[in-house]
Design a protein around this motif. Sequence first.
Motif, mmCIF file in Angstrom:
data_model
loop_
_atom_site.group_PDB
_atom_site.id
_atom_site.type_symbol
_atom_site.label_atom_id
_atom_site.label_comp_id
_atom_site.label_asym_id
_atom_site.label_seq_id
_atom_site.Cartn_x
_atom_site.Cartn_y
_atom_site.Cartn_z
ATOM 1 N N GLN A 30 32.168 31.687 30.588
ATOM 2 C CA GLN A 30 33.061 32.647 30.126
ATOM 3 C C GLN A 30 34.007 33.298 30.490
ATOM 4 O O GLN A 30 35.072 33.594 30.525
ATOM 5 C CB GLN A 30 32.862 33.116 28.591
ATOM 6 N N LEU A 31 33.507 33.767 32.023
ATOM 7 C CA LEU A 31 34.061 34.013 32.626
ATOM 8 C C LEU A 31 35.209 33.455 33.393
ATOM 9 O O LEU A 31 36.478 33.970 33.076
ATOM 10 C CB LEU A 31 32.615 34.700 33.837
ATOM 11 N N PRO A 32 35.393 32.064 33.478
ATOM 12 C CA PRO A 32 36.537 31.621 34.126
ATOM 13 C C PRO A 32 38.128 31.494 32.384
ATOM 14 O O PRO A 32 38.427 31.722 32.766
ATOM 15 C CB PRO A 32 35.814 29.914 34.595
ATOM 16 N N VAL A 33 37.174 31.729 31.409
ATOM 17 C CA VAL A 33 38.417 31.222 30.453
ATOM 18 C C VAL A 33 39.031 32.565 30.794
ATOM 19 O O VAL A 33 39.891 33.208 30.327
ATOM 20 C CB VAL A 33 37.641 31.059 29.152
ATOM 21 N N ILE A 34 38.547 33.539 30.448
ATOM 22 C CA ILE A 34 38.352 35.141 30.751
ATOM 23 C C ILE A 34 39.301 35.001 31.300
ATOM 24 O O ILE A 34 40.324 35.902 31.281
ATOM 25 C CB ILE A 34 36.669 36.401 30.162
ATOM 26 N N GLU A 35 39.041 35.549 32.639
ATOM 27 C CA GLU A 35 40.259 35.232 33.488
ATOM 28 C C GLU A 35 41.240 34.688 33.533
ATOM 29 O O GLU A 35 42.749 35.954 33.993
ATOM 30 C CB GLU A 35 39.460 34.876 35.215
ATOM 31 N N GLU A 36 41.252 33.722 33.428
ATOM 32 C CA GLU A 36 42.352 32.501 32.996
ATOM 33 C C GLU A 36 43.383 33.459 31.916
ATOM 34 O O GLU A 36 44.678 33.556 32.019
ATOM 35 C CB GLU A 36 42.159 31.481 32.588
ATOM 36 N N ASN A 68 32.774 54.237 42.799
ATOM 37 C CA ASN A 68 33.841 53.553 43.273
ATOM 38 C C ASN A 68 34.625 52.785 41.585
ATOM 39 O O ASN A 68 34.364 52.091 40.730
ATOM 40 C CB ASN A 68 33.199 51.997 43.905
ATOM 41 N N ILE A 69 36.204 52.838 41.664
ATOM 42 C CA ILE A 69 36.850 52.258 40.585
ATOM 43 C C ILE A 69 37.348 50.716 41.368
ATOM 44 O O ILE A 69 37.564 50.872 42.596
ATOM 45 C CB ILE A 69 37.794 52.944 39.957
ATOM 46 N N LEU A 70 36.473 49.954 40.643
ATOM 47 C CA LEU A 70 36.918 48.234 40.300
ATOM 48 C C LEU A 70 38.144 48.499 40.494
ATOM 49 O O LEU A 70 38.502 48.188 39.324
ATOM 50 C CB LEU A 70 35.837 47.345 40.427
ATOM 51 N N SER A 71 39.373 46.625 40.815
ATOM 52 C CA SER A 71 40.234 46.853 40.723
ATOM 53 C C SER A 71 39.799 45.486 39.336
ATOM 54 O O SER A 71 38.638 44.779 39.591
ATOM 55 C CB SER A 71 40.686 45.556 41.403
ATOM 56 N N ILE A 72 39.983 44.867 38.762
ATOM 57 C CA ILE A 72 40.013 43.465 37.538
ATOM 58 C C ILE A 72 39.325 43.041 38.286
ATOM 59 O O ILE A 72 38.116 42.116 38.121
ATOM 60 C CB ILE A 72 40.925 43.700 37.004
ATOM 61 N N ASP A 73 39.763 42.150 39.340
ATOM 62 C CA ASP A 73 39.147 41.403 39.924
ATOM 63 C C ASP A 73 37.671 41.296 40.301
ATOM 64 O O ASP A 73 36.429 40.530 40.732
ATOM 65 C CB ASP A 73 40.060 40.614 40.895
ATOM 66 N N ASP A 74 37.669 42.443 41.177
ATOM 67 C CA ASP A 74 36.403 43.022 41.819
ATOM 68 C C ASP A 74 34.919 42.951 40.788
ATOM 69 O O ASP A 74 34.242 42.952 40.855
ATOM 70 C CB ASP A 74 36.585 44.399 42.135
ATOM 71 N N ALA A 75 35.505 43.516 39.567
ATOM 72 C CA ALA A 75 35.066 43.743 38.725
ATOM 73 C C ALA A 75 34.279 42.581 37.726
ATOM 74 O O ALA A 75 33.484 42.595 37.649
ATOM 75 C CB ALA A 75 35.466 44.616 37.276
ATOM 76 N N SER A 77 33.992 40.026 39.484
ATOM 77 C CA SER A 77 32.794 39.036 40.669
ATOM 78 C C SER A 77 32.089 39.989 40.741
ATOM 79 O O SER A 77 30.756 39.420 40.940
ATOM 80 C CB SER A 77 33.565 39.460 42.348
ATOM 81 N N GLU A 78 31.403 41.362 40.270
ATOM 82 C CA GLU A 78 30.230 42.106 39.721
ATOM 83 C C GLU A 78 29.604 41.685 39.180
ATOM 84 O O GLU A 78 27.957 41.494 39.220
ATOM 85 C CB GLU A 78 30.424 43.415 40.721
ATOM 86 N N LEU A 79 30.143 41.349 37.992
ATOM 87 C CA LEU A 79 29.246 40.748 37.013
ATOM 88 C C LEU A 79 29.240 39.307 37.234
ATOM 89 O O LEU A 79 28.021 39.351 36.831
ATOM 90 C CB LEU A 79 30.773 41.178 35.629
ATOM 91 N N ARG A 80 29.802 38.880 37.866
ATOM 92 C CA ARG A 80 29.381 37.213 37.898
ATOM 93 C C ARG A 80 27.876 37.295 38.924
ATOM 94 O O ARG A 80 27.449 36.384 38.491
ATOM 95 C CB ARG A 80 30.620 36.711 38.632
ATOM 96 N N VAL A 81 27.980 38.180 40.317
ATOM 97 C CA VAL A 81 27.212 38.555 40.437
ATOM 98 C C VAL A 81 25.734 38.873 39.706
ATOM 99 O O VAL A 81 24.508 38.122 40.069
ATOM 100 C CB VAL A 81 27.351 39.456 41.971
ATOM 101 N N LEU A 82 26.279 39.706 38.822
ATOM 102 C CA LEU A 82 25.390 40.725 38.351
ATOM 103 C C LEU A 82 24.068 39.276 37.391
ATOM 104 O O LEU A 82 23.076 39.119 37.442
ATOM 105 C CB LEU A 82 25.401 41.561 37.514
ATOM 106 N N LEU A 83 25.071 38.949 36.764
ATOM 107 C CA LEU A 83 24.702 37.733 36.143
ATOM 108 C C LEU A 83 23.951 36.584 36.172
ATOM 109 O O LEU A 83 22.801 36.472 35.913
ATOM 110 C CB LEU A 83 25.456 36.741 35.015
#
Length: 118
Positions: A30-36, A68-75, A77-83
């Motif tokens: 679902q992450l790519p769908v949410i990003e789009e 650290n306040i992440l940008s939306i794109d960095d957030a 990326s971090e969620l993808r790495v965590l998952l």
Amino acid sequence: QAYYATLGHLGKGIKGLRAARKSIAYALAQLPVIEETRGYDASRIAAAAFQPELNMKLMAPSPPRAVNILSIDDAYSELRVLLTQLDTLCRRVPQVASVEQLEALLYSYTSTPPYPGA
């Protein structure tokens, strides 16, 4: 939503690993769908969800530390790495049969970049 379901399944111990892996796979799909689709309502997201003041109020009382306040794109990326890291653990933990194997798993897992929890 799938991330929170993953955490709920992990709270059930070894019995919840299969369900946690399903939730992780769904969240990663679902992450790519949410990003789009996030650009459709970016003004409301930026105004409500990513306010530094809001996040600072929700922090637990503790000594001052850098946040650290992440940008939306960095957030994302971090969620993808965590998952991905959680999926790796869900696959490898059922294969552990002794304390020595658990120690080896934890050592190898925490010594490979990106470092979990860093």
